[in-house]
Design an enzyme around this catalytic site. Structure first.
Site, PDB file in Angstrom:
ATOM      1  N   TRP A  96       0.859  -1.182   0.000  1.00  0.00           N
ATOM      2  CA  TRP A  96       0.000   0.000   0.000  1.00  0.00           C
ATOM      3  C   TRP A  96       0.887   1.221   0.000  1.00  0.00           C
ATOM      4  CZ3 TRP A  96       1.025  -2.634   4.453  1.00  0.00           C
ATOM      5  CH2 TRP A  96       1.335  -1.916   5.592  1.00  0.00           C
ATOM      6  N   THR A 147       7.103  -4.550   8.695  1.00  0.00           N
ATOM      7  CA  THR A 147       6.790  -3.676   7.566  1.00  0.00           C
ATOM      8  C   THR A 147       7.903  -2.670   7.322  1.00  0.00           C
ATOM      9  OG1 THR A 147       4.439  -3.867   8.083  1.00  0.00           O
ATOM     10  CG2 THR A 147       5.077  -2.034   6.665  1.00  0.00           C
TER      11      THR A 147
END
Length: 182
Positions: A108, A171
């Site tokens: 994203w 992440t």
């Protein structure tokens, strides 16, 4: 002469008695269940405002002044839309996965403001996959996050689903470009 409240009370009583005579308990329960289920499904996609929470935590100018954040701090500018454990606390860095993991094939993207140079940057958030969850430095900032019906701008997804191993570890946040000014 009857008052407004008396008339309304009389109407409500008559209507309630009529409905009670025509509708079974089972169908009334089914109707209530449908309303409750519809409400439960609709609530997660309703927008909500976290600006007061951000000001209270010092993100909106109302908090006390802090030293510049580092790559292991959720307040670091490039983590404006991160949701997960920071790879910089898990053996990797802000831009690279730790050994034994691989970057997700899908990601994203968020637009984050760098206060040092006053510019906005496009940041790609890639999950690192293949090992169990890191468990350190969890951040969930969600600035500009959209509801789950727009998958490309939603960060509450296991982005490791397209890899050979769908196990999430941490992440990264990789700068992919500079946002153009209008």
């Amino acid at each position: 002469m009857k008052s407004w409240l008396d008339l309304f009370d009389h109407f409500a009583e008559r209507r309630t008695r009529t409905i009670a005579q025509q509708v079974s308990r089972r169908s009334a329960l089914i109707g209530v269940g449908r309303v409750l289920l519809g409400t439960a499904l609709a609530l997660p996609v309703l927008p909500f405002d976290r600006s007061s929470q951000a000001r209270a935590e010092g993100h909106g100018g109302g908090g006390k002044h802090k030293d510049p954040a580092t790559e292991t701090d959720c307040d670091y500018w490039r983590y404006c839309a991160v949701d997960g454990f920071l790879c910089s606390c898990c053996g990797g860095s802000a831009t690279s996965c730790p050994p034994g993991t691989s970057p997700s094939k899908v990601a994203w993207v968020g637009t984050c403001h760098n206060p040092a140079d006053g510019r906005d940057y496009l940041v790609s958030y890639n999950d690192c996959c293949g090992r169990t969850t890191c468990g350190r430095c969890f951040c969930n900032t969600n600035h500009g996050d959209r509801p789950g019906y727009r998958m490309g701008v939603h960060n509450d997804v296991n982005w490791c689903m397209s890899n050979d191993s769908s196990v999430y570890h941490c992440t990264t946040s990789i700068i992919v470009g500079v946002a153009e000014k209008d």
